[in-house]
Design an enzyme around this catalytic site. Structure first.
Site, PDB file in Angstrom:
ATOM      1  N   SER A 288       0.884  -1.234  -0.110  1.00  0.00           N
ATOM      2  CA  SER A 288      -0.167  -0.024   0.068  1.00  0.00           C
ATOM      3  C   SER A 288       0.885   1.374  -0.012  1.00  0.00           C
ATOM      4  O   SER A 288       1.594   1.503  -0.901  1.00  0.00           O
ATOM      5  CB  SER A 288      -0.851  -0.080   1.495  1.00  0.00           C
ATOM      6  OG  SER A 288      -1.825   0.963   1.075  1.00  0.00           O
ATOM      7  N   ASP A 299      10.097   5.169  -9.858  1.00  0.00           N
ATOM      8  CA  ASP A 299       9.813   6.065 -11.007  1.00  0.00           C
ATOM      9  C   ASP A 299      10.436   7.219 -11.337  1.00  0.00           C
ATOM     10  O   ASP A 299      10.597   7.393 -12.458  1.00  0.00           O
ATOM     11  CB  ASP A 299       8.318   5.956 -11.058  1.00  0.00           C
ATOM     12  CG  ASP A 299       7.497   4.557 -11.012  1.00  0.00           C
ATOM     13  OD1 ASP A 299       8.326   3.734 -11.613  1.00  0.00           O
ATOM     14  OD2 ASP A 299       6.260   4.593 -11.135  1.00  0.00           O
ATOM     15  N   LYS A 313      -0.351  -4.116  -3.340  1.00  0.00           N
ATOM     16  CA  LYS A 313      -1.612  -3.756  -3.147  1.00  0.00           C
ATOM     17  C   LYS A 313      -1.703  -2.206  -3.777  1.00  0.00           C
ATOM     18  O   LYS A 313      -1.297  -1.131  -3.062  1.00  0.00           O
ATOM     19  CB  LYS A 313      -1.791  -3.582  -1.535  1.00  0.00           C
ATOM     20  CG  LYS A 313      -3.441  -3.145  -1.298  1.00  0.00           C
ATOM     21  CD  LYS A 313      -3.532  -3.073   0.122  1.00  0.00           C
ATOM     22  CE  LYS A 313      -4.949  -2.668   0.681  1.00  0.00           C
ATOM     23  NZ  LYS A 313      -5.057  -1.173   0.427  1.00  0.00           N
TER      24      LYS A 313
END
Length: 547
Positions: A288, A299, A313
């Site tokens: 999460s 990223d 998740k």
């Protein structure tokens, strides 16, 4: 009455909306009417007395279970669990408990809480709360009995096996706040370390404060440890990224069914330090909000991810207050990290519900690009840039732990020794290890190694093929050899067992912070992270696209 939504993973408020799919209205009304009719008939005519509340709870739980694991109903009786999940706070004494055979015992008092200040110890068996016997109760029952409003008094009767006596404690409950950061410090070579356990309120502020303190102590590199961190509030994940990236950078985007669930979350404050090299540690239990942070670091090419592939998740929940002080935590959206990928590993929303949820196969993974042009995939979870080896307990240590023998020995050790060396210096030497081995001589902890299980499988297959007689002699020789080797397992795995035993003893004296400090010097993931950080060429090459 006006309803106000509270979010678990999201920071934005929502308003009640008219149902989008009006065609479902009649179906809902019809089935609610049927359910109420059945409940009334059962209440009036069923042979035995029923509990309408329990029956309704069962129906609700079964309905939500057909959706996804994160959509959950919280009745008024479980409101403390909901508060704990969102704020890290609850009213109680501040101690972990565990089932130990038929008993429920204290497994770890938290430092600075009423349980620790009163003198409770790991291993204390809970007998009574406020004069009420808890014999035969499970850990959930005992936990509920020990929680309560801050300021109220709890009379707790426990039996302490290590001293063979019953003790009574009068403890005033307090507002217990579980720490977001159980430990931070310098781990050598100007490498700072922050262990973040959860993303409850103020997690971002606390990480920034710990970060600045470490900078004052000479930190030039940072390890952010998100292993075992199951997540929490989305806005705190964004706040943590704001420490390391500029204002106005997109960290996560949420996409759901209705417009209010389409949101882009960007950093809002000036960056604290955009240049310090960072390694983020993750494992299979990092989920999460942990995946938002680790995924954003990856990223944006802002740090190197080390460890194991994260949980996967990528779902967002809101908490909706309902009547009678109950709540519904409901999945409302998916989230997408800066490259545009979603980390969700299991698909619950392909609505052939007869087949249930399924794991998204790697063959369907889509390639995305990081800020620098590296290729990453939506394979469900965040894949580390540097993968570390699995740290699986040996069969013998697993048996010792699961039979509570390490736990029980540590309790006895604590009863006999008032002090030990500092947490980061304590080790199990040969004398202490031999004492532990002697302790085990009359204890039961049978186990089968993987090799033994494979050998038994071979025997079964040979018997089914009626060929066992031909290999029986060889089988018996192998079995005898394995049994002899197994008898030496306490020495073969001495180093591994000693490290685990040391951490279990240390936590009796220095609590959770001490356990972390003791384990740091043995932690292979930490060693890998430091090696990456201290090798500037390697660090930069990991964050650069392959030419």
């Amino acid at each position: 009455m006006k309803k106000v939504f509270v979010t678990i993973l999201l920071a934005f408020p929502m308003l009640l909306a008219t149902p989008i799919f009006a065609q479902n209205d009649f179906e809902i009304a019809k089935n609610v009417d049927i359910f109420v009719s059945i409940l009334k008939e059962l209440n009036e005519k069923y042979a035995d007395e029923i509990s309408p509340g329990k029956l309704t709870q069962t129906a609700i739980d079964a309905m939500l279970e057909s959706l996804d694991p994160y959509t959950v109903y919280y009745p008024e009786s479980e409101i403390e669990d909901y508060r704990m999940m969102t704020t890290g706070q609850y009213g109680g004494v501040g101690a972990l408990i565990q089932q130990h055979g038929k008993d429920v015992m204290i497994s770890e008092p938290y430092e600075g809480t009423p349980s620790q200040k009163a003198g409770l110890r790991a291993g204390d068996i809970v007998r009574k709360v406020n004069g009420q016997s808890l014999e035969g109760k499970n850990s959930s029952d005992v936990s509920a009995a020990m929680k309560g409003q801050p300021g109220t008094t709890l009379v707790l009767e426990v039996f302490r096996p290590s001293e063979n006596k019953t003790l009574t404690f009068n403890i005033v409950r307090e507002e217990i706040k579980m720490p977001n950061i159980p430990y931070s410090g310098i781990v050598g070579d100007n490498v700072g370390y922050i262990k973040l356990d959860q993303f409850t309120e103020k997690a971002g502020t606390e990480v920034r404060e710990a970060f600045l303190k470490l900078k004052e102590q000479g930190m030039k590199y940072l390890i952010l440890d998100l292993r075992e961190n199951g997540g929490g509030l989305l806005n705190e994940a964004v706040n943590i990224m704001n420490i390391f990236v500029d204002q106005g950078v997109t960290i996560v985007e949420t996409k759901g069914k209705i417009p209010e669930q389409q949101n882009v979350h960007k950093t809002r404050m000036p960056v604290t330090d955009r240049d310090i090299p960072v390694v983020v540690l993750v494992n299979e239990h990092s989920a999460s909000a942990s995946e938002i942070v680790s995924g954003a670091f990856q990223d944006l090419d802002r740090g190197v991810i080390v460890g194991k592939k994260s949980f996967g998740k990528g779902l967002v929940q809101n908490v909706l207050p309902l009547d009678y002080n109950s709540s519904l935590k409901i999945t409302v959206a998916k989230y997408y990290i800066p490259s545009g990928r979603c980390v969700q590993n299991i698909e619950y929303f392909e609505k052939d519900t007869t087949k249930g949820a399924y794991k998204i196969p790697d063959s369907l993974a889509v390639a995305y690009k990081t800020k620098n042009g590296r290729t990453v995939y939506d394979k469900g979870g965040v894949e580390p840039d540097v993968l570390t080896q699995d740290s699986v307990l040996s069969d013998i240590l697993f048996a010792l732990v699961s039979n509570n023998l390490v736990f029980d020995f540590a309790n006895e050790y604590r009863a006999k020794h008032e002090t030990i060396a500092p947490a980061d210096q304590f080790v199990v030497d040969d004398n202490l290890y031999n004492e532990f081995v002697a302790y085990l001589k009359d204890k039961e902890y049978s186990y089968k190694s993987e090799t033994e299980e494979a050998l038994e499988g071979l025997k079964k297959a040979a018997e089914e093929d009626k060929k066992f007689a031909a290999i029986e002699s060889s089988y018996n020789q192998l079995k005898e050899k394995l049994e002899k080797d197994k008898a030496n397992d306490l020495q073969t795995y001495k180093q591994e067992i000693s490290k685990y035993l040391a951490s279990e003893i240390v936590v009796r004296y220095y609590y959770q912070k001490g356990r972390i400090m003791n384990l740091l010097s043995y932690d292979t993931d930490i060693a890998t992270a430091k090696a990456v950080l201290l090798d500037a060429k390697r660090y930069k090459s990991i964050l650069s696209p392959n030419k």
